[in-house]
Scaffold this active site. Sequence first.
Site, PDB file in Angstrom:
ATOM      1  CG  ASP A  67      -1.044  -5.802   3.083  1.00  0.00           C
ATOM      2  OD1 ASP A  67      -1.080  -5.032   2.103  1.00  0.00           O
ATOM      3  OD2 ASP A  67      -1.384  -6.991   3.007  1.00  0.00           O
ATOM      4  CG  ASN A 136      -2.960 -18.935   2.987  1.00  0.00           C
ATOM      5  OD1 ASN A 136      -3.486 -17.914   2.543  1.00  0.00           O
ATOM      6  ND2 ASN A 136      -1.894 -18.905   3.770  1.00  0.00           N
ATOM      7  CG  HIS A 138      -3.250 -14.525   2.646  1.00  0.00           C
ATOM      8  ND1 HIS A 138      -2.047 -15.129   2.352  1.00  0.00           N
ATOM      9  CD2 HIS A 138      -3.448 -13.626   1.643  1.00  0.00           C
ATOM     10  CE1 HIS A 138      -1.561 -14.618   1.233  1.00  0.00           C
ATOM     11  NE2 HIS A 138      -2.390 -13.704   0.780  1.00  0.00           N
ATOM     12  CD  GLU A 143      -0.512 -15.555   5.484  1.00  0.00           C
ATOM     13  OE1 GLU A 143      -1.149 -16.537   5.051  1.00  0.00           O
ATOM     14  OE2 GLU A 143       0.048 -14.719   4.743  1.00  0.00           O
TER      15      GLU A 143
HETATM   16  C1  F6R Z   1      -2.317  -7.372  -0.835  1.00  0.00           C
HETATM   17  C2  F6R Z   1      -2.644  -8.385   0.149  1.00  0.00           C
HETATM   18  C3  F6R Z   1      -2.765  -9.840  -0.152  1.00  0.00           C
HETATM   19  C4  F6R Z   1      -3.238 -10.171  -1.573  1.00  0.00           C
HETATM   20  C5  F6R Z   1      -3.364 -11.685  -1.769  1.00  0.00           C
HETATM   21  C6  F6R Z   1      -3.747 -12.048  -3.185  1.00  0.00           C
HETATM   22  O1  F6R Z   1      -2.260  -6.075  -0.267  1.00  0.00           O
HETATM   23  O2  F6R Z   1      -2.795  -8.023   1.257  1.00  0.00           O
HETATM   24  O3  F6R Z   1      -3.637 -10.404   0.784  1.00  0.00           O
HETATM   25  O4  F6R Z   1      -4.470  -9.558  -1.805  1.00  0.00           O
HETATM   26  O5  F6R Z   1      -2.144 -12.287  -1.460  1.00  0.00           O
HETATM   27  O6  F6R Z   1      -2.704 -11.693  -4.032  1.00  0.00           O
HETATM   28  P1  F6R Z   1      -2.825 -11.814  -5.617  1.00  0.00           P
HETATM   29  O7  F6R Z   1      -3.801 -10.779  -6.055  1.00  0.00           O
HETATM   30  O8  F6R Z   1      -1.426 -11.488  -6.106  1.00  0.00           O
HETATM   31  O9  F6R Z   1      -3.270 -13.200  -5.917  1.00  0.00           O
END
Ligand code: F6R
Length: 241
Positions: A67, A136, A138, A143
Amino acid sequence: MKIIKATDYKDMSRKAANIISAQVIMKPDCVLGLATGSTPIGTYDQLVEWYKKGDLDFSGVTSVNLDEYKGLSGDNDQSYRYFMNTHLFDRVNIDKTKTYVPNGLEADSAKACGDYNRIIAEVGGVDLQLLGLGHNGHIGFNEPSATFEKETHCVDLTQSTIDANARFFATMDDVPKQAYTMGIKTIMQAKKIVVVVSGEDKANIVKEAFFGPITPQVPASVLQLHNDVVVVGDAAALSKI
Ligand code: F6R
């Protein structure tokens, strides 16, 4: 689904890096799907360490990231391109022209997403996709919602994400309001998926996503349907399963 229990963050990072290393050694021209966020940083550090020791060669590897924020250029230090350059690409011998991140500067969302889907198809799909897990449920910027999103698409960021990011920008106008993300279908088409999870704050969602019902309300739950998923978690993140 295979669950690998690590003792702590460092151990989780080494184990995840080992799986990625094996992929690169077995298929030097593989396509790695990569993630940003805090969880994979240790994994990237470990890969860099092994590269510096001469144990890993990224010269044949192609990468596609999950992303990117819409509106940010790659030299903005909040962009995911910048994150990847800093944590991995600039530190190993990967060919930067073969590292792909959705084009945050493309204002036309349909074009940005269409281009990215084409790139993923042209490189032959993802061999190994690394994922983090949101609180959550995602994955990428997919989401919780009523349906599983498909291919690369543009998402409106939630107000809480926008507010949390505001501190990194000079004005509210500069804060990204949207992002481009691979969809669930794209993620599910990866041949192998490695999810890294660390910390007690992920324990509830790990249980819900991987042992609860499969529902778009918990996007990561769809991973239960994939035939080659490895979850690498530290003891705290796996403490409720
Ligand atoms: C990152 C992404 C997000 C993260 C997720 C967990 O490219 O797409 O989905 O993988 O938010 O983030 P952390 O590792 O910071 O807990």
